[in-house]
Scaffold this motif. Structure first.
Motif, short mmCIF file in Angstrom:
data_model
loop_
_atom_site.label_atom_id
_atom_site.label_comp_id
_atom_site.label_asym_id
_atom_site.label_seq_id
_atom_site.Cartn_x
_atom_site.Cartn_y
_atom_site.Cartn_z
N ARG A 184 12.85 8.80 -10.87
CA ARG A 184 12.35 8.81 -9.50
C ARG A 184 11.73 7.47 -9.14
N LEU A 185 11.83 7.13 -7.87
CA LEU A 185 11.06 6.04 -7.28
C LEU A 185 10.00 6.69 -6.41
N VAL A 186 8.78 6.71 -6.93
CA VAL A 186 7.68 7.37 -6.23
C VAL A 186 7.14 6.42 -5.17
N ILE A 187 6.93 6.93 -3.96
CA ILE A 187 6.49 6.10 -2.84
C ILE A 187 5.09 6.54 -2.40
N HIS A 188 4.16 5.59 -2.41
CA HIS A 188 2.80 5.84 -1.95
C HIS A 188 2.51 5.05 -0.68
N ARG A 189 1.63 5.58 0.13
CA ARG A 189 0.96 4.78 1.15
C ARG A 189 -0.30 4.19 0.51
N PHE A 190 -0.64 2.97 0.93
CA PHE A 190 -1.80 2.31 0.34
C PHE A 190 -2.80 1.94 1.42
N ASP A 191 -4.07 2.28 1.19
CA ASP A 191 -5.16 1.95 2.09
C ASP A 191 -5.94 0.77 1.51
N PRO A 192 -5.81 -0.43 2.08
CA PRO A 192 -6.49 -1.59 1.50
C PRO A 192 -8.01 -1.55 1.69
N GLN A 193 -8.49 -0.76 2.63
CA GLN A 193 -9.94 -0.67 2.83
C GLN A 193 -10.61 0.06 1.66
N SER A 194 -10.03 1.17 1.28
CA SER A 194 -10.60 1.96 0.19
C SER A 194 -9.99 1.65 -1.16
N GLY A 195 -8.81 0.97 -1.15
CA GLY A 195 -8.11 0.69 -2.39
C GLY A 195 -7.53 1.93 -3.03
N THR A 196 -7.06 2.87 -2.20
CA THR A 196 -6.57 4.14 -2.71
C THR A 196 -5.12 4.39 -2.30
N LEU A 197 -4.45 5.21 -3.11
CA LEU A 197 -3.07 5.60 -2.90
C LEU A 197 -2.99 7.04 -2.42
N THR A 198 -2.07 7.31 -1.50
CA THR A 198 -1.79 8.68 -1.08
C THR A 198 -0.28 8.90 -1.11
#
Length: 368
Positions: A184-198
């Motif tokens: 699989r190629l897992v795709i995350h959104r990234f929030d640079p403010q919090s440094g977190t992946l969703t």
């Protein structure tokens, strides 16, 4: 003239024309363990003998910040670390900055977010990705971790998830993780403010069972992407939607000659800076596969193979101007330079090989 004086003068003469530093990751142990550096004259394609820039245990993969003033490395050990170094651009030596956990054991890949503030470490052993923030004082701190759980058809290599690389999109909104164990190629959104992946929607794209996706590369046009599949010795071409963060498979093509039947595994993939060619490395066949990229739809046409004149090409890199390639032949403890024909993408051996013990990664850093 005394030999050592002659050698010193020769090195100074070469250095005066060198406009690039080249850094090498290495699996060397004991006295030779560390990150290596050499000078490179991009006009002549001349590499100087590599030397240790900084001692470090198993610095398997390297990345620079956007300014080329800092280098970051993952230590591929059981506990998993990320280390930062400041770069002395005069002589290439590295000075330690900070360190942080990679988020898991056996990190094998590291990448930099376009903001220059966040790093992504891929932990092969437990199938996870760790996010590390770079503070203004150079210190490092973990901000998030994503773990993956899956498997596929290979009875030894795909009994669980193995995160082999994490590649941020050019707009910085997404992160694509190659899970070799789950195909699989897992795709995350990234929030640079919090440094977190969703989790993105959809959360992943699949490749054919038994493929083993390893490394991933975006095309410079931002509309195509490529993954090299280690176990099936193939490259899969995707259409990439930069707004939605979705991958749509368009083509899968072999990295090996049609008549080759011996064991081999693919390792690295890179798109030429011009966007016209793509290259992959084959460990076993011990070659670089050359492909032409269709300018309309991004599909690949096989153009042939070039022997790496060594064993087990784990990694390679193209120079920023696209005229040179340096290959890390892990199995023969050497790095080799090749010239790149910018008209047809072909490679030709150039100069002599140099010793780097168990080389694992190649990174060019322009000085001008």
């Amino acid at each position: 003239m005394r030999p050592f004086l002659f050698a010193s003068l020769l090195f100074i003469a070469m250095s005066s024309h060198a406009d690039t530093l080249v850094y090498f990751g290495s699996y060397a142990q004991g006295e030779g363990a560390g990150i290596y550096v050499a000078r490179f004259d991009s006009r002549a394609g001349r590499l100087s003998p590599p030397t240790i820039a900084a001692p470090m245990a198993q610095p398997g993969f390297l990345v620079f910040d956007a300014k080329g003033s800092h280098l970051y490395a993952v230590g591929e050990r059981a506990e998993g670390i990320v280390r930062g170094f400041s770069i002395d651009r005069a002589d290439g030596r590295l000075s330690p900055l900070g360190r942080a956990t990679s988020g898991g054991p056996g990190p094998c890949h590291i990448s930099m977010h376009p903001d220059g503030v966040h790093l992504f470490a891929s932990n092969y052993s437990d199938g996870s990705v760790g996010v590390v923030r770079i503070h203004s004082d150079g210190s490092l701190a973990a901000t998030d971790r994503a773990a993956y759980f899956g498997s596929s058809v290979h009875p030894q290599r795909q009994t669980k998830s193995y995160a082999h690389s994490a590649t941020p999109s050019s707009n910085g909104r997404f992160l694509v993780v190659a899970d070799l164990g789950a195909d699989r190629l897992v795709i995350h959104r990234f929030d640079p403010q919090s440094g977190t992946l969703t989790e993105s929607d959809p959360p992943f794209a699949r490749v054919a069972p038994g493929s083993g996706p390893r490394h991933f590369a975006f095309h410079p046009d931002g509309r195509r992407a490529y993954v090299v599949n280690e176990l099936s010795n193939t490259v899969t071409v995707f259409d990439w939607d930069a707004d939605l963060g979705t991958l749509g498979e368009r083509q899968t093509i072999s990295t090996l000659p049609s008549d080759y039947a011996q064991p081999s595994t693919s390792a690295e993939v890179a798109v030429h800076p011009s966007g016209r060619f793509l290259y992959t490395s084959n460990r076993g066949h011990d070659s670089i596969a050359v492909f032409a990229i269709d300018g309309t739809n991004g599909t690949l046409e096989a153009r042939g193979h070039r022997s790496v004149l060594g064993q087990t090409p784990r990694h390679f890199a193209l120079s920023p101007d696209g005229r040179w390639m340096i290959v890390a032949n892990q199995g023969s403890n050497q790095v080799r330079t090749f010239s790149v024909d910018t008209n047809d993408g072909d490679l030709e051996p150039h100069g002599e090989p140099f010793t780097v013990p168990v080389p694992t990664c190649v990174r060019f850093l322009r000085l001008d």
